[in-house]
Design a protein around this motif. Structure first.
Motif, PDB file in Angstrom:
ATOM      1  N   ARG A   1       0.865  -1.182   0.000  1.00 35.24           N
ATOM      2  CA  ARG A   1       0.000   0.000   0.000  1.00 35.24           C
ATOM      3  C   ARG A   1       0.895   1.223   0.000  1.00 35.24           C
ATOM      4  O   ARG A   1       1.721   1.390   0.899  1.00 35.24           O
ATOM      5  CB  ARG A   1      -0.907  -0.007   1.219  1.00 35.24           C
ATOM      6  CG  ARG A   1      -1.868  -1.168   1.211  1.00 35.24           C
ATOM      7  CD  ARG A   1      -2.766  -1.147   2.419  1.00 35.24           C
ATOM      8  NE  ARG A   1      -3.550  -2.366   2.450  1.00 35.24           N
ATOM      9  CZ  ARG A   1      -4.075  -2.879   3.534  1.00 35.24           C
ATOM     10  NH1 ARG A   1      -3.914  -2.272   4.684  1.00 35.24           N
ATOM     11  NH2 ARG A   1      -4.780  -3.985   3.473  1.00 35.24           N
ATOM     12  N   ILE A   2       0.706   2.032  -1.002  1.00 32.75           N
ATOM     13  CA  ILE A   2       1.546   3.232  -1.120  1.00 32.75           C
ATOM     14  C   ILE A   2       0.627   4.449  -1.260  1.00 32.75           C
ATOM     15  O   ILE A   2       0.332   4.893  -2.363  1.00 32.75           O
ATOM     16  CB  ILE A   2       2.508   3.116  -2.323  1.00 32.75           C
ATOM     17  CG1 ILE A   2       3.289   1.802  -2.227  1.00 32.75           C
ATOM     18  CG2 ILE A   2       3.450   4.310  -2.376  1.00 32.75           C
ATOM     19  CD1 ILE A   2       4.109   1.460  -3.430  1.00 32.75           C
ATOM     20  N   PRO A   3       0.161   4.966  -0.133  1.00 30.51           N
ATOM     21  CA  PRO A   3      -0.695   6.142  -0.206  1.00 30.51           C
ATOM     22  C   PRO A   3       0.115   7.368  -0.633  1.00 30.51           C
ATOM     23  O   PRO A   3       1.298   7.475  -0.331  1.00 30.51           O
ATOM     24  CB  PRO A   3      -1.227   6.290   1.218  1.00 30.51           C
ATOM     25  CG  PRO A   3      -0.383   5.438   2.088  1.00 30.51           C
ATOM     26  CD  PRO A   3       0.372   4.491   1.211  1.00 30.51           C
TER      27      PRO A   3
ATOM     28  N   GLY B   1       2.171  10.490  -0.868  1.00 29.53           N
ATOM     29  CA  GLY B   1       2.925  11.325   0.062  1.00 29.53           C
ATOM     30  C   GLY B   1       3.194  10.712   1.421  1.00 29.53           C
ATOM     31  O   GLY B   1       3.603  11.407   2.337  1.00 29.53           O
ATOM     32  N   ARG B   2       2.995   9.425   1.578  1.00 25.67           N
ATOM     33  CA  ARG B   2       3.237   8.778   2.874  1.00 25.67           C
ATOM     34  C   ARG B   2       4.202   7.614   2.706  1.00 25.67           C
ATOM     35  O   ARG B   2       4.570   7.252   1.603  1.00 25.67           O
ATOM     36  CB  ARG B   2       1.927   8.252   3.458  1.00 25.67           C
ATOM     37  CG  ARG B   2       0.952   9.350   3.762  1.00 25.67           C
ATOM     38  CD  ARG B   2      -0.230   8.783   4.462  1.00 25.67           C
ATOM     39  NE  ARG B   2      -1.192   9.834   4.748  1.00 25.67           N
ATOM     40  CZ  ARG B   2      -2.303   9.643   5.390  1.00 25.67           C
ATOM     41  NH1 ARG B   2      -2.622   8.439   5.797  1.00 25.67           N
ATOM     42  NH2 ARG B   2      -3.124  10.634   5.617  1.00 25.67           N
ATOM     43  N   PHE B   3       4.568   7.041   3.827  1.00 25.68           N
ATOM     44  CA  PHE B   3       5.433   5.865   3.786  1.00 25.68           C
ATOM     45  C   PHE B   3       4.689   4.676   3.185  1.00 25.68           C
ATOM     46  O   PHE B   3       3.496   4.506   3.392  1.00 25.68           O
ATOM     47  CB  PHE B   3       5.907   5.483   5.195  1.00 25.68           C
ATOM     48  CG  PHE B   3       6.840   6.486   5.807  1.00 25.68           C
ATOM     49  CD1 PHE B   3       8.155   6.546   5.396  1.00 25.68           C
ATOM     50  CD2 PHE B   3       6.396   7.364   6.777  1.00 25.68           C
ATOM     51  CE1 PHE B   3       9.023   7.467   5.956  1.00 25.68           C
ATOM     52  CE2 PHE B   3       7.251   8.279   7.351  1.00 25.68           C
ATOM     53  CZ  PHE B   3       8.568   8.344   6.939  1.00 25.68           C
TER      54      PHE B   3
ATOM     55  N   ARG C   1       3.536   0.874   2.895  1.00 24.14           N
ATOM     56  CA  ARG C   1       3.254  -0.194   3.851  1.00 24.14           C
ATOM     57  C   ARG C   1       3.219  -1.513   3.094  1.00 24.14           C
ATOM     58  O   ARG C   1       2.570  -1.626   2.069  1.00 24.14           O
ATOM     59  CB  ARG C   1       1.908   0.024   4.522  1.00 24.14           C
ATOM     60  CG  ARG C   1       1.876   1.226   5.403  1.00 24.14           C
ATOM     61  CD  ARG C   1       0.552   1.336   6.072  1.00 24.14           C
ATOM     62  NE  ARG C   1       0.499   2.555   6.872  1.00 24.14           N
ATOM     63  CZ  ARG C   1      -0.480   2.859   7.662  1.00 24.14           C
ATOM     64  NH1 ARG C   1      -1.521   2.051   7.759  1.00 24.14           N
ATOM     65  NH2 ARG C   1      -0.456   3.964   8.361  1.00 24.14           N
TER      66      ARG C   1
END
Length: 66
Positions: free
Chosen positions: A4-6, A8-10, A12
């Motif tokens: 999971r790559i939302p 602007g976030r890290f 997962r």
């Protein structure tokens, strides 16, 4: 594995793991046993799936459904 790559976030990463009982849980089977104890039935089923059971049958005349 799931990633999971939302925005602007890290990132997962999830890893899903199944144990050796997955084969027993996920496949429906029907089988009959005659003139054997409950303990023998459980031992045979475990052996068929390369498992080593630890069986302590307290009431040997109870019906078991698998």
């Amino acid at each position: 594995m799931e990633a999971r790559i939302p925005g602007g976030r890290f990132a997962r990463i999830a890893v899903l793991v199944e144990d050796r009982f997955e084969d027993l849980r996920m496949t429906r089977r029907t089988r009959s046993f005659a003139d054997v104890s409950d303990s023998d039935v459980m031992s045979q089923i475990a052996s068929d799936h390369s498992l080593q059971p630890s069986i302590n049958v307290l009431r040997p005349h109870v019906r078991c459904w698998f």
